[in-house]
Design a protein around this motif. Structure first.
Motif, PDB file in Angstrom:
ATOM      1  N   UNK A  80      21.820  -8.831 -11.724  1.00  0.00           N
ATOM      2  CA  UNK A  80      21.522  -8.772 -10.294  1.00  0.00           C
ATOM      3  C   UNK A  80      22.694  -9.304  -9.473  1.00  0.00           C
ATOM      4  N   UNK A  81      23.255 -10.419  -9.899  1.00  0.00           N
ATOM      5  CA  UNK A  81      24.367 -11.011  -9.162  1.00  0.00           C
ATOM      6  C   UNK A  81      25.583 -10.076  -9.139  1.00  0.00           C
ATOM      7  N   UNK A  82      25.746  -9.314 -10.180  1.00  0.00           N
ATOM      8  CA  UNK A  82      26.891  -8.408 -10.259  1.00  0.00           C
ATOM      9  C   UNK A  82      26.664  -7.057  -9.589  1.00  0.00           C
ATOM     10  N   UNK A  83      25.431  -6.770  -9.218  1.00  0.00           N
ATOM     11  CA  UNK A  83      25.152  -5.436  -8.677  1.00  0.00           C
ATOM     12  C   UNK A  83      24.579  -5.429  -7.264  1.00  0.00           C
ATOM     13  N   UNK A  84      23.940  -6.524  -6.855  1.00  0.00           N
ATOM     14  CA  UNK A  84      23.294  -6.520  -5.546  1.00  0.00           C
ATOM     15  C   UNK A  84      24.308  -6.658  -4.406  1.00  0.00           C
ATOM     16  N   UNK A  85      23.874  -6.290  -3.222  1.00  0.00           N
ATOM     17  CA  UNK A  85      24.739  -6.329  -2.048  1.00  0.00           C
ATOM     18  C   UNK A  85      24.927  -7.759  -1.534  1.00  0.00           C
ATOM     19  N   UNK A  86      25.962  -7.932  -0.709  1.00  0.00           N
ATOM     20  CA  UNK A  86      26.186  -9.220  -0.079  1.00  0.00           C
ATOM     21  C   UNK A  86      25.026  -9.618   0.807  1.00  0.00           C
ATOM     22  N   UNK A  87      24.437  -8.639   1.490  1.00  0.00           N
ATOM     23  CA  UNK A  87      23.297  -8.919   2.369  1.00  0.00           C
ATOM     24  C   UNK A  87      22.125  -9.465   1.560  1.00  0.00           C
ATOM     25  N   UNK A  88      21.822  -8.835   0.445  1.00  0.00           N
ATOM     26  CA  UNK A  88      20.698  -9.262  -0.396  1.00  0.00           C
ATOM     27  C   UNK A  88      20.891 -10.697  -0.866  1.00  0.00           C
ATOM     28  N   UNK A  89      22.092 -11.024  -1.301  1.00  0.00           N
ATOM     29  CA  UNK A  89      22.351 -12.338  -1.884  1.00  0.00           C
ATOM     30  C   UNK A  89      22.530 -13.425  -0.820  1.00  0.00           C
ATOM     31  N   UNK A  90      23.403 -13.205   0.132  1.00  0.00           N
ATOM     32  CA  UNK A  90      23.697 -14.247   1.118  1.00  0.00           C
ATOM     33  C   UNK A  90      22.553 -14.488   2.099  1.00  0.00           C
TER      34      UNK A  90
END
Length: 258
Positions: free
Chosen positions: A173-183
């Protein structure tokens, strides 16, 4: 990797650490080779003041890649090597207990125990919930400044690593999700994000201390636009505190090698 394991010392007397803080508190610090000195000073400032057992662990992208935990390509808007690797914190802590992530451009002025004591198991994460929209177009050494919802929330996060929702943060997930999703912490509902006082992520150039109000005095200074280790920011607000800490840190490091 550095650790400080000791009991509280008050007026020369030894006081056993209480049950809540007796477990080793892991602090993961974002590491970028061009900000090595910032990492060292951040680490030093934490360990110097800690009265609970803590372990400071740098999140180094090169090491994560070698271990097969990080493989995403660096985007043009990533100002540091830990822009996304920071979200591996629960995984690196084995999804157990509370752990903290913090950017390397922090200077701690207070005992980390005070922050650790704020944790609330009802939340999946806790952070300073800034309302921050920088006007500058660049930061640090010329990196592009970006503006987005929940800006700077992810720069210092207390993770309830065992919370079911945080098990979503796998390497995939950390390697594939968008910056918006994570941040923006989009794997969580709003009520699962706890708030802590802004003095634990005191943004230089944004937050202000009021002399007669101790509640506004910084406990952790965040040089988010750039710190004194960058030529363009050597005279920034609170630069003197960081420089003094750096000199003390380097003096101690030198004494250990002699």
């Amino acid at each position: 990797m550095e650790s400080a394991t000791r009991t509280d010392l008050t007026n020369g007397e030894i006081h056993p650490v209480n049950d809540k803080t007796s477990k080793l508190f892991k602090i993961f610090v974002g590491y970028d080779p061009r900000e090595d000195v910032a990492y060292e000073v951040c680490r030093y400032s934490i360990l110097k003041r800690a009265s609970i057992p803590v372990e400071v662990i740098p999140i180094k992208q090169s090491e994560l890649r070698n271990k097969g935990l990080y493989w995403r390509e660096r985007g043009k808007l990533e100002s540091t090597e830990f822009s996304f690797s920071r979200f591996l914190t629960p995984h690196l802590a084995n999804y157990d207990g509370w752990a903290m992530f913090v950017d390397c451009d922090f200077l701690y002025l207070a005992d980390i125990k005070e922050l650790r004591d704020l944790v609330d198991d009802n939340y999946a994460i806790m952070c300073v919930q800034h309302d921050y929209a920088p006007k500058e177009t660049t930061k640090m050494d010329g990196a592009v400044q970006t503006v987005y919802p929940r800006k700077n929330w992810s720069s210092m996060v207390l993770y309830n690593c065992g919370h079911p929702k945080n098990k979503v943060l796998t390497p995939d997930v950390v390697n594939s999700q968008t910056g918006a999703y994570l941040h923006r912490f989009m794997w969580l509902d709003d009520h699962e994000i706890g708030s802590i006082p802004f003095v634990w992520n005191f943004l230089v150039g944004h937050n202000k201390a009021v002399d007669d109000d101790p509640r506004t005095l910084p406990k952790a200074i965040h040089y988010t636009l750039g710190g004194p280790w960058f030529e363009n920011w050597k005279n920034c607000e609170y630069a003197d505190l960081w420089v003094n800490e750096m000199e003390e840190c380097q003096k101690e490091m030198k004494s250990k090698t002699e």
